[in-house]
Write a protein that holds these residues in place. Structure first.
Motif, PDB file in Angstrom:
ATOM      1  N   GLY A  22     -37.170  -0.175  43.314  1.00 52.19           N
ATOM      2  CA  GLY A  22     -37.486   1.212  43.623  1.00 52.19           C
ATOM      3  C   GLY A  22     -38.799   1.346  44.365  1.00 52.19           C
ATOM      4  O   GLY A  22     -38.861   1.231  45.593  1.00 52.19           O
ATOM      5  N   ARG A  23     -39.864   1.578  43.602  1.00 51.31           N
ATOM      6  CA  ARG A  23     -41.169   1.860  44.199  1.00 51.31           C
ATOM      7  C   ARG A  23     -41.673   0.748  45.103  1.00 51.31           C
ATOM      8  O   ARG A  23     -42.185   1.010  46.198  1.00 51.31           O
ATOM      9  CB  ARG A  23     -42.191   2.139  43.084  1.00 51.31           C
ATOM     10  CG  ARG A  23     -41.840   3.380  42.286  1.00 51.31           C
ATOM     11  CD  ARG A  23     -42.551   3.404  40.962  1.00 51.31           C
ATOM     12  NE  ARG A  23     -41.933   2.397  40.090  1.00 51.31           N
ATOM     13  CZ  ARG A  23     -42.239   2.221  38.818  1.00 51.31           C
ATOM     14  NH1 ARG A  23     -43.181   2.969  38.258  1.00 51.31           N
ATOM     15  NH2 ARG A  23     -41.634   1.307  38.093  1.00 51.31           N
ATOM     16  N   SER A  24     -41.552  -0.495  44.671  1.00 50.49           N
ATOM     17  CA  SER A  24     -42.059  -1.598  45.496  1.00 50.49           C
ATOM     18  C   SER A  24     -41.213  -1.774  46.760  1.00 50.49           C
ATOM     19  O   SER A  24     -41.734  -2.154  47.812  1.00 50.49           O
ATOM     20  CB  SER A  24     -42.130  -2.900  44.701  1.00 50.49           C
ATOM     21  OG  SER A  24     -40.876  -3.240  44.156  1.00 50.49           O
ATOM     22  N   GLN A  25     -39.917  -1.477  46.675  1.00 46.44           N
ATOM     23  CA  GLN A  25     -39.070  -1.541  47.874  1.00 46.44           C
ATOM     24  C   GLN A  25     -39.445  -0.432  48.856  1.00 46.44           C
ATOM     25  O   GLN A  25     -39.500  -0.660  50.070  1.00 46.44           O
ATOM     26  CB  GLN A  25     -37.588  -1.438  47.489  1.00 46.44           C
ATOM     27  CG  GLN A  25     -37.067  -2.652  46.758  1.00 46.44           C
ATOM     28  CD  GLN A  25     -36.857  -3.859  47.655  1.00 46.44           C
ATOM     29  OE1 GLN A  25     -36.877  -3.772  48.876  1.00 46.44           O
ATOM     30  NE2 GLN A  25     -36.630  -5.011  47.037  1.00 46.44           N
ATOM     31  N   VAL A  91     -52.857  -6.519  46.249  1.00 40.42           N
ATOM     32  CA  VAL A  91     -51.633  -6.395  45.463  1.00 40.42           C
ATOM     33  C   VAL A  91     -51.592  -4.978  44.910  1.00 40.42           C
ATOM     34  O   VAL A  91     -52.521  -4.543  44.221  1.00 40.42           O
ATOM     35  CB  VAL A  91     -51.573  -7.412  44.303  1.00 40.42           C
ATOM     36  CG1 VAL A  91     -50.365  -7.144  43.424  1.00 40.42           C
ATOM     37  CG2 VAL A  91     -51.544  -8.840  44.829  1.00 40.42           C
ATOM     38  N   ALA A  92     -50.528  -4.273  45.236  1.00 39.40           N
ATOM     39  CA  ALA A  92     -50.329  -2.931  44.693  1.00 39.40           C
ATOM     40  C   ALA A  92     -49.215  -3.009  43.662  1.00 39.40           C
ATOM     41  O   ALA A  92     -48.088  -3.404  43.977  1.00 39.40           O
ATOM     42  CB  ALA A  92     -49.970  -1.947  45.798  1.00 39.40           C
ATOM     43  N   THR A  93     -49.555  -2.664  42.426  1.00 43.63           N
ATOM     44  CA  THR A  93     -48.548  -2.556  41.382  1.00 43.63           C
ATOM     45  C   THR A  93     -48.171  -1.087  41.278  1.00 43.63           C
ATOM     46  O   THR A  93     -48.913  -0.207  41.694  1.00 43.63           O
ATOM     47  CB  THR A  93     -49.063  -3.099  40.032  1.00 43.63           C
ATOM     48  OG1 THR A  93     -50.141  -2.282  39.577  1.00 43.63           O
ATOM     49  CG2 THR A  93     -49.522  -4.535  40.162  1.00 43.63           C
ATOM     50  N   MET A  94     -47.021  -0.831  40.714  1.00 39.59           N
ATOM     51  CA  MET A  94     -46.459   0.516  40.783  1.00 39.59           C
ATOM     52  C   MET A  94     -46.634   1.327  39.501  1.00 39.59           C
ATOM     53  O   MET A  94     -46.089   2.413  39.357  1.00 39.59           O
ATOM     54  CB  MET A  94     -44.971   0.431  41.135  1.00 39.59           C
ATOM     55  CG  MET A  94     -44.707  -0.285  42.441  1.00 39.59           C
ATOM     56  SD  MET A  94     -45.373   0.612  43.865  1.00 39.59           S
ATOM     57  CE  MET A  94     -46.375  -0.641  44.632  1.00 39.59           C
ATOM     58  N   TRP A 113     -50.933   1.724  41.278  1.00 39.85           N
ATOM     59  CA  TRP A 113     -50.670   3.042  41.845  1.00 39.85           C
ATOM     60  C   TRP A 113     -50.097   4.022  40.834  1.00 39.85           C
ATOM     61  O   TRP A 113     -50.002   5.214  41.112  1.00 39.85           O
ATOM     62  CB  TRP A 113     -49.760   2.920  43.068  1.00 39.85           C
ATOM     63  CG  TRP A 113     -50.472   2.380  44.274  1.00 39.85           C
ATOM     64  CD1 TRP A 113     -51.802   2.060  44.362  1.00 39.85           C
ATOM     65  CD2 TRP A 113     -49.919   2.113  45.553  1.00 39.85           C
ATOM     66  NE1 TRP A 113     -52.088   1.611  45.627  1.00 39.85           N
ATOM     67  CE2 TRP A 113     -50.954   1.628  46.382  1.00 39.85           C
ATOM     68  CE3 TRP A 113     -48.641   2.237  46.082  1.00 39.85           C
ATOM     69  CZ2 TRP A 113     -50.758   1.276  47.711  1.00 39.85           C
ATOM     70  CZ3 TRP A 113     -48.437   1.876  47.408  1.00 39.85           C
ATOM     71  CH2 TRP A 113     -49.483   1.413  48.209  1.00 39.85           C
ATOM     72  N   ALA A 114     -49.715   3.565  39.659  1.00 37.09           N
ATOM     73  CA  ALA A 114     -49.275   4.438  38.566  1.00 37.09           C
ATOM     74  C   ALA A 114     -48.271   5.498  39.025  1.00 37.09           C
ATOM     75  O   ALA A 114     -48.465   6.694  38.820  1.00 37.09           O
ATOM     76  CB  ALA A 114     -50.484   5.080  37.882  1.00 37.09           C
ATOM     77  N   LEU A 115     -47.189   5.038  39.626  1.00 36.86           N
ATOM     78  CA  LEU A 115     -46.149   5.929  40.140  1.00 36.86           C
ATOM     79  C   LEU A 115     -44.978   6.008  39.168  1.00 36.86           C
ATOM     80  O   LEU A 115     -44.636   5.027  38.515  1.00 36.86           O
ATOM     81  CB  LEU A 115     -45.650   5.421  41.490  1.00 36.86           C
ATOM     82  CG  LEU A 115     -46.697   5.384  42.604  1.00 36.86           C
ATOM     83  CD1 LEU A 115     -46.234   4.495  43.734  1.00 36.86           C
ATOM     84  CD2 LEU A 115     -46.983   6.787  43.094  1.00 36.86           C
ATOM     85  N   GLU A 116     -44.344   7.158  39.136  1.00 36.06           N
ATOM     86  CA  GLU A 116     -43.184   7.362  38.275  1.00 36.06           C
ATOM     87  C   GLU A 116     -41.997   6.523  38.749  1.00 36.06           C
ATOM     88  O   GLU A 116     -41.724   6.430  39.939  1.00 36.06           O
ATOM     89  CB  GLU A 116     -42.806   8.847  38.288  1.00 36.06           C
ATOM     90  CG  GLU A 116     -41.705   9.193  37.333  1.00 36.06           C
ATOM     91  CD  GLU A 116     -41.433  10.696  37.277  1.00 36.06           C
ATOM     92  OE1 GLU A 116     -40.618  11.080  36.435  1.00 36.06           O
ATOM     93  OE2 GLU A 116     -42.020  11.454  38.059  1.00 36.06           O
ATOM     94  N   ASP A 117     -41.310   5.916  37.800  1.00 37.32           N
ATOM     95  CA  ASP A 117     -40.132   5.106  38.103  1.00 37.32           C
ATOM     96  C   ASP A 117     -39.009   6.011  38.609  1.00 37.32           C
ATOM     97  O   ASP A 117     -38.613   6.949  37.914  1.00 37.32           O
ATOM     98  CB  ASP A 117     -39.684   4.358  36.846  1.00 37.32           C
ATOM     99  CG  ASP A 117     -38.579   3.345  37.117  1.00 37.32           C
ATOM    100  OD1 ASP A 117     -38.018   3.331  38.234  1.00 37.32           O
ATOM    101  OD2 ASP A 117     -38.282   2.574  36.196  1.00 37.32           O
TER     102      ASP A 117
END
Length: 156
Positions: A22-25, A91-94, A113-117
């Protein structure tokens, strides 16, 4: 700051989460476009992966990215290793990772980045996440601006 000291070494960026579905894609797709827009194909390498990859990119992610002009239907989530992450400058983690500086070393700029799944979210929520990711990717490229603006035209 970047760990790259050699001018000829490419900057390596990784976008990672648990499933890489999801987010990383989405981050990877926007980063690839941003790299091309800025003419940095030979200067920026982009990695993506997850700690426990899913079988496929989430359907809702494929749908909202298609709206934005990206075809993620043929992308397959993959595992990313600590060695790959250690080779990166950024490195960006989601928001779903326990990765910290101790895992990869102090030379890697790790950002959560603390993004919603987006998995199983309604399309409007996924669009909001997509748009936030696009902003963050642009901001990251602005910040790391690896070349003098006179060195590239921004054209592919």
């Amino acid at each position: 700051m970047s760990s790259n000291t050699e001018a000829d070494d490419p900057i390596r960026i990784a976008f990672m989460c648990v499933q890489n579905a999801g987010r990383s894609q989405m981050s990877t797709a926007f980063a690839e476009r941003e790299r091309e827009r800025r003419g940095l194909e030979d200067r920026v390498e982009i990695l993506t992966g997850g700690t426990h990859p899913a079988d496929h990119v989430h359907d809702e992610v494929v749908d909202v990215m298609d709206e934005a002009g990206f075809d993620l239907s043929d992308r397959t989530p993959r595992e990313i290793t600590l060695d790959e992450l250690r080779s990166c400058d950024y490195v960006a983690t989601m928001g779903c990772s326990t990765l910290d500086v101790g895992d990869v070393g102090e030379a890697v700029d790790v950002r959560d980045w603390a993004l919603e799944d987006p998995d199983s979210q309604d399309l409007e929520r996924v669009r909001e996440t997509r748009d936030e990711i696009e902003r963050r990717v642009k901001d990251l490229f602005d910040e790391m601006c690896v070349l003098d603006p006179n060195d590239y035209s921004g054209e592919a």
